[in-house]
Scaffold this motif. Structure first.
Motif, PDB file in Angstrom:
ATOM      1  N   HIS A 194       4.025   5.829  -5.460  1.00 11.98           N
ATOM      2  CA  HIS A 194       4.374   5.818  -6.879  1.00 11.98           C
ATOM      3  C   HIS A 194       3.151   5.800  -7.794  1.00 11.98           C
ATOM      4  CE1 HIS A 194       8.625   5.103  -5.914  1.00 11.98           C
ATOM      5  NE2 HIS A 194       8.190   4.272  -4.972  1.00 11.98           N
ATOM      6  N   ASP A 195       1.970   5.998  -7.204  1.00 14.31           N
ATOM      7  CA  ASP A 195       0.737   6.003  -7.999  1.00 14.31           C
ATOM      8  C   ASP A 195       0.671   4.765  -8.907  1.00 14.31           C
ATOM      9  OD1 ASP A 195      -1.714   6.962  -8.832  1.00 14.31           O
ATOM     10  OD2 ASP A 195      -0.871   8.213 -10.423  1.00 14.31           O
ATOM     11  N   ILE A 201      11.649  -1.506 -11.100  1.00  8.17           N
ATOM     12  CA  ILE A 201      11.442  -2.232  -9.847  1.00  8.17           C
ATOM     13  C   ILE A 201      11.252  -1.213  -8.720  1.00  8.17           C
ATOM     14  CG2 ILE A 201      12.386  -3.860  -8.177  1.00  8.17           C
ATOM     15  CD1 ILE A 201      14.006  -5.109 -10.409  1.00  8.17           C
ATOM     16  N   LEU A 202      10.117  -1.268  -8.083  1.00  3.34           N
ATOM     17  CA  LEU A 202       9.822  -0.409  -6.934  1.00  3.34           C
ATOM     18  C   LEU A 202      10.033  -1.239  -5.675  1.00  3.34           C
ATOM     19  CD1 LEU A 202       6.493   1.181  -8.232  1.00  3.34           C
ATOM     20  CD2 LEU A 202       8.832   2.045  -8.528  1.00  3.34           C
ATOM     21  N   THR A 203      10.841  -0.742  -4.760  1.00  4.59           N
ATOM     22  CA  THR A 203      11.214  -1.520  -3.576  1.00  4.59           C
ATOM     23  C   THR A 203      10.882  -0.758  -2.303  1.00  4.59           C
ATOM     24  OG1 THR A 203      13.049  -2.508  -4.813  1.00  4.59           O
ATOM     25  CG2 THR A 203      13.095  -2.722  -2.417  1.00  4.59           C
ATOM     26  N   SER A 204      10.222  -1.435  -1.394  1.00  3.33           N
ATOM     27  CA  SER A 204       9.952  -0.846  -0.081  1.00  3.33           C
ATOM     28  C   SER A 204      11.142  -1.095   0.827  1.00  3.33           C
ATOM     29  CB  SER A 204       8.709  -1.478   0.545  1.00  3.33           C
ATOM     30  OG  SER A 204       9.004  -2.774   1.049  1.00  3.33           O
ATOM     31  N   ALA A 238      -5.368  -5.516  -1.829  1.00  3.07           N
ATOM     32  CA  ALA A 238      -4.954  -4.186  -1.356  1.00  3.07           C
ATOM     33  C   ALA A 238      -4.349  -3.372  -2.492  1.00  3.07           C
ATOM     34  CB  ALA A 238      -3.951  -4.339  -0.215  1.00  3.07           C
ATOM     35  N   LEU A 239      -3.516  -3.992  -3.296  1.00  4.95           N
ATOM     36  CA  LEU A 239      -2.937  -3.284  -4.435  1.00  4.95           C
ATOM     37  C   LEU A 239      -4.018  -2.848  -5.420  1.00  4.95           C
ATOM     38  CD1 LEU A 239       0.358  -5.117  -5.480  1.00  4.95           C
ATOM     39  CD2 LEU A 239       0.100  -2.713  -4.849  1.00  4.95           C
ATOM     40  N   LEU A 257       0.825  -1.204   0.000  1.00  8.32           N
ATOM     41  CA  LEU A 257       0.000   0.000   0.000  1.00  8.32           C
ATOM     42  C   LEU A 257       0.861   1.257   0.000  1.00  8.32           C
ATOM     43  CD1 LEU A 257      -2.855  -1.030   2.461  1.00  8.32           C
ATOM     44  CD2 LEU A 257      -3.090  -0.552   0.018  1.00  8.32           C
ATOM     45  N   ASP A 258       1.978   1.217   0.743  1.00 11.75           N
ATOM     46  CA  ASP A 258       2.890   2.367   0.756  1.00 11.75           C
ATOM     47  C   ASP A 258       3.461   2.622  -0.634  1.00 11.75           C
ATOM     48  OD1 ASP A 258       2.452   2.711   3.459  1.00 11.75           O
ATOM     49  OD2 ASP A 258       4.337   1.765   4.088  1.00 11.75           O
ATOM     50  N   LEU A 259       3.872   1.549  -1.315  1.00  5.91           N
ATOM     51  CA  LEU A 259       4.409   1.690  -2.666  1.00  5.91           C
ATOM     52  C   LEU A 259       3.343   2.190  -3.630  1.00  5.91           C
ATOM     53  CD1 LEU A 259       6.614  -1.531  -2.958  1.00  5.91           C
ATOM     54  CD2 LEU A 259       7.423   0.836  -2.844  1.00  5.91           C
TER      55      LEU A 259
END
Length: 445
Positions: free
Chosen positions: A274-275, A374-377, A317-318, A268-270
């Motif tokens: 990053h919309d 790649i989006l990383t938390s 959730a995504l 959810l944070d990502l």
């Protein structure tokens, strides 16, 4: 013998002993449990339990938290309310025992307090005593048996302690009640329940019932064979009155297994940062601890399977930007886009996160996008943990949403007010559940 220490604690503890932070946590956990149980009555699990209890435990001693002014015997109300409290898997928990102390202790204490016309102060003291001994019983049983078992297996001891306190049992009868509760508690092989989810879940309804039944049996001179507190390697009662496990539990923002919460939180944070367009996600890689990888159901056919899943809550959730009880509905579980996204979730054991579990419940999420980005938390700790507690406003909002299924929005104010008045009777606390009409009804999510 440590059972003697537990009995002394049951008999001698006062509400003043919980003053300050422990009492704040105690009231918060009672509010949270009442809300979880009320909303839990919308699930088929509670309907089945209520039908059984109405047939075998009819009576008018204690109120069901279904919001339609129903009553049963103490035993019946305890079983159904405790089952409902855990039905949504949104109830309080404690990492040290990997279970749910409040859901197994609050319902039998509430039923007994109502039946005995106890005050709020007496009820809260009983819950506090029961909570502390439930966690300690869990620690002792897990250390002695070397097997991780669900809440019902150790929570029965806390349930018996709370009821014994309210019934003002003598020491000998209290000892028999604690021993019988532990001996008769459900076995609850929880990892099987994780991999093959069913209404049995953590065995909380039966554990609560076993604790109350143990007190009833002890009162008729039924004897027991001691408790886990007497084992030579068990020292968990040594710090009774000095350490409060109440202050180190967690409250859950999402209706699913706590092990999945860090991944849901990170996703959810990502999504927000990053919309993220969920349809553009090629792979969701979750780095987590080994136990969480057993939450492998991707297309849950039932509510319980959705709660004991990692891919489904994360995908929902995504997709939706949230994970609430509405995401447990059949139309959400059957949503083809969510199901496709759940198929793209990978669960990977991370050695560092494994070494930090169960003291810490953490995850790290990578969203691998269709364009190769790649989006990383970071390593994420879910909200509600003792290190990241839910703010009071968020706790109240959660309770209001759960109550709001069947009760007026001001129920949160009423409950908080009642819990702040120790001399008030429990009957006053229960007024919202006793004054509603039957137009709300109940049904299956």
């Amino acid at each position: 013998m440590s059972t003697d220490a537990a009995i002394s604690y049951i008999h001698d503890a006062t509400l003043d002993d919980f003053a300050g932070e422990p009492l704040d946590h105690l009231r918060a956990r009672v509010l949270d449990t009442l809300a979880a149980a009320t909303a839990g009555y919308q699930l088929a699990t509670a309907d089945v339990a209520r039908t059984y209890a109405a047939e075998h435990h009819d009576g008018d001693a204690a109120t069901l938290l279904d919001g339609v002014d129903e009553t049963l015997s103490e035993q019946g109300a305890t079983f159904v309310n405790a089952t409902a409290a855990n039905a949504l898997d949104v109830d309080d928990g404690h990492r040290d025992v990997k279970g749910h102390p409040a859901a197994v202790v609050v319902p039998p204490a509430l039923a007994t307090a109502e039946a005995t016309d106890a005050s709020i102060g007496e009820f809260l003291t009983a819950v506090g005593v029961g909570y502390e001994l439930a966690v300690r019983a869990g620690l002792g049983i897990h250390a002695t048996d070397g097997v991780y078992t669900g809440t019902g297996s150790w929570g029965a001891v806390g349930a018996a302690a709370a009821v014994a306190r309210l019934r003002d049992l003598d020491r000998e009868t209290t000892a028999a009640a604690l021993g019988t509760a532990e001996y008769h508690a459900p076995r609850t092989p929880i990892m099987r329940g994780v991999e093959q989810p069913g209404m049995t879940k953590d065995g909380i309804g039966w554990g609560a019932y076993a604790g109350l039944a143990a007190v009833d049996l002890a009162a008729t001179e039924f004897t027991a064979a001691g408790t886990v507190f007497d084992e030579t390697n068990v020292t968990v009662t040594d710090d009774l009155g000095d350490r409060f496990y109440l202050t180190s539990g967690y409250l859950k923002p999402y209706p699913c297994c706590r092990w999945a919460h860090p991944g849901v939180e990170a996703a959810l944070d990502l999504r927000e940062a990053h919309d993220v367009d969920p349809t553009s996600v090629e792979t969701v890689r979750v780095h987590t601890f080994e136990a969480a990888t057993h939450l492998h159901t991707r297309h849950p056919a039932a509510v319980e399977a959705a709660e004991y899943s990692y891919p489904y809550p994360l995908a929902a959730a995504l997709h939706n930007g949230e994970f609430t009880p509405a995401e447990l509905d059949a139309d959400q579980r059957e949503n083809p886009t969510i199901r496709a996204l759940a198929d793209r979730v990978e669960l990977v054991v991370d050695d560092d996160l494994e070494n930090r579990f169960p003291s810490e419940c953490l995850a790290r999420v990578e969203l691998i996008m269709n364009d190769g980005c790649i989006l990383t938390s970071g390593v994420t700790r879910a909200r509600g943990a003792r290190e990241r507690p839910l703010p009071p406003a968020e706790r109240r909002a959660k309770a209001a949403d759960l109550f709001g299924v069947t009760l007026p929005p001001e129920t949160v104010d009423h409950v908080e007010s009642a819990l702040g008045k120790p001399a008030t009777t429990v009957a006053t606390l229960l007024e919202p559940w006793r004054q509603t009409d039957e137009t709300t009804g109940h049904g299956e999510v």
